[in-house]
Design an enzyme around this catalytic site. Structure first.
Site, PDB file in Angstrom:
ATOM      1  N   SER A 232       0.837  -1.195   0.000  1.00  0.00           N
ATOM      2  CA  SER A 232       0.000   0.000   0.000  1.00  0.00           C
ATOM      3  C   SER A 232       0.882   1.258   0.000  1.00  0.00           C
ATOM      4  O   SER A 232       1.729   1.414  -0.879  1.00  0.00           O
ATOM      5  CB  SER A 232      -0.959  -0.051   1.190  1.00  0.00           C
ATOM      6  OG  SER A 232      -1.977   0.919   1.083  1.00  0.00           O
ATOM      7  N   ASP A 326      -8.916  -4.901  -5.707  1.00  0.00           N
ATOM      8  CA  ASP A 326      -8.387  -3.954  -4.726  1.00  0.00           C
ATOM      9  C   ASP A 326      -9.264  -2.706  -4.724  1.00  0.00           C
ATOM     10  O   ASP A 326      -9.282  -1.938  -5.683  1.00  0.00           O
ATOM     11  CB  ASP A 326      -6.942  -3.601  -5.098  1.00  0.00           C
ATOM     12  CG  ASP A 326      -6.331  -2.550  -4.183  1.00  0.00           C
ATOM     13  OD1 ASP A 326      -6.982  -2.179  -3.190  1.00  0.00           O
ATOM     14  OD2 ASP A 326      -5.193  -2.126  -4.457  1.00  0.00           O
ATOM     15  N   HIS A 360      -7.387  -5.673  -1.266  1.00  0.00           N
ATOM     16  CA  HIS A 360      -6.226  -4.821  -1.007  1.00  0.00           C
ATOM     17  C   HIS A 360      -5.202  -5.463  -0.080  1.00  0.00           C
ATOM     18  O   HIS A 360      -4.000  -5.383  -0.313  1.00  0.00           O
ATOM     19  CB  HIS A 360      -6.697  -3.492  -0.411  1.00  0.00           C
ATOM     20  CG  HIS A 360      -5.611  -2.472  -0.254  1.00  0.00           C
ATOM     21  ND1 HIS A 360      -4.929  -1.945  -1.318  1.00  0.00           N
ATOM     22  CD2 HIS A 360      -5.095  -1.881   0.866  1.00  0.00           C
ATOM     23  CE1 HIS A 360      -4.026  -1.068  -0.878  1.00  0.00           C
ATOM     24  NE2 HIS A 360      -4.109  -1.009   0.434  1.00  0.00           N
TER      25      HIS A 360
END
Length: 421
Positions: A232, A326, A360
């Site tokens: 991320s 995601d 994600h």
């Protein structure tokens, strides 16, 4: 004959290691329910259950018997872990203290009648985060706030710096598990930890450069460069490090952006602005969860191009791991932008592995897929995407891909098997 559990490995193993579960002493074709549970360090309870039927010999082998319903269905030998669900909604299973194991309780009940069946047998299994001989060394050198994990043996070992995302703090569980596979791994905090900034307002790459230097000065770390592993926000930081710093040998990015996000990035006389976003573009599910994938500005449009990380200076190779579902941002889109820009500047084409049905948060194997949770900084429920079964398979494959990539590019060794406890 009383029913009994047979666990292999018996008693304990590393979290990323599969375990075989067999129940013996059941009646032929007896219907039973398997229940699993654990509590995290904060006392939050996670539970899963599945209905099974013993074979003609009165044995239940999770590697051969399909779950007939419950938290998962089909042949899922590790479903008792990856299908765990929090008793309290929107709580994500994380390991905060890697020096202690998660203790998983296993119970088999007679019949398929929910909680009402008779308890036939039970067992506990410890899931550790430090393989035998792995050393944990807190690092408080200069400005660096981190923890270094070293494999057993004399070394030196290929080194990796591990960065998590925009929740902040110091996350050690991925680094500790990777150290069990032959890597020296530095879990690096960069905000919301000890004397580091509480919020991300400005980021200075010199801090991360200091961490690279510290790793390569360590006698147990093999040079001439280090690997980077980022998830991320930690992913776009790793992309910036590989583009602007020296002695970066290989980089793995998990659901990362091709642009600098959240806060301006400073390095020497350079400033890369934040990509920026428009919170008004979020959507809200019927359950009140925020879907924020569409809030981010498009880095291919003006004036947001300035936030794109200068990949013309990047040091490869790169591995992009992306979830096709995601919902935090469109990481597959960003990975392909990065690939095009790298090749346009004469760099090697990066490896991109895309997982359908995956959201994600891509973790080491057997963590329950986090489809939604309360974000530590934002303070509200965020929808991350993913379908549990497909996402759990992505965890297993991505973990192996990460090890294979780093062994190839940092040590020229093939991927190692999980360490035995």
């Amino acid at each position: 004959m009383a029913a009994t559990f047979m666990l292999e490995p018996a008693g304990h193993c590393c979290w990323d290691e599969p375990v075989r579960i067999v129940v013996r002493g059941l009646a032929p074709e007896q219907p039973v329910t398997l229940r699993s549970s654990l509590r995290d360090e904060k006392g939050a309870l996670f539970r899963a259950h599945a209905r099974y039927r013993a074979d003609a010999g009165g044995e239940l082998d999770l590697e051969r018997a399909p779950a007939l319903g419950g938290s998962y269905v089909g042949i899922e030998p590790m479903g008792f872990l990856w299908a765990l669900e929090p008793e309290k909604p929107l709580v994500r299973l994380l390991k905060r203290d890697v020096q202690t194991p998660f203790v998983v309780e296993l119970q088999v009940f007679d019949g398929h009648e929910g909680e009402g069946g008779r308890l036939l047998c039970q067992a506990v299994h410890e899931r550790h985060f430090l393989a035998p001989g792995v050393r944990r060394e807190p690092v408080r050198t200069g400005r660096v706030r981190a923890t270094l994990f070293l494999p057993p043996g004399a070394g030196p070992f290929p080194g990796i710096i591990d960065l998590f995302g925009s929740s902040g703090g110091l996350c050690e569980y991925r680094a500790s598990l990777l150290a069990g596979h032959g890597f020296a791994v530095l879990a690096l905090a960069y905000f919301r930890f000890e004397d580091l900034p509480e919020e991300l307002t400005d980021i200075h790459l010199e801090y991360f450069e200091e961490a690279v230097d510290l790793m390569l000065q360590h006698p147990k770390v093999k040079g001439p460069g280090v690997g980077l592993l980022g998830f991320s926000k930690g992913g776009d930081l790793c992309l910036s490090m590989a583009s602007l710093l020296k002695r970066i040998s290989a980089t793995v990015l998990i659901n990362a952006c091709v642009a600098n996000t959240i806060a301006p990035l400073h390095y020497k006389d350079m400033i890369i602005p934040d990509l920026g976003n428009d919170p008004r573009k979020h959507t809200t599910s019927e359950s009140g969860l925020l879907d924020v994938m569409n809030i981010w500005n498009n880095p291919l449009e003006e004036p947001y191009r300035q936030s794109i990380i200068p990949l013309e200076r990047a040091q490869g190779p790169f591995l992009f791991i992306v979830g096709q579902d995601d919902r935090s941002w469109n990481s597959e889109f960003y990975a392909h932008i990065a690939s095009e820009r790298l090749q346009a500047h004469g760099k090697d084409r990066p490896q991109i592995i895309s997982y359908p049905g995956t959201g994600h948060c891509i973790d080491p194997p057997y963590f329950p897929p986090s489809r939604a949770s309360v974000h530590a900084v934002v303070g509200v429920g965020i929808y991350y995407g993913g379908e549990p079964k497909a996402h759990s398979r992505a965890h297993v494959d991505a973990w192996q891909q990460i090890q294979t990539f780093f062994h190839k590019h940092l040590s020229d060794k093939k991927s190692l098997k999980p360490s035995k406890m």
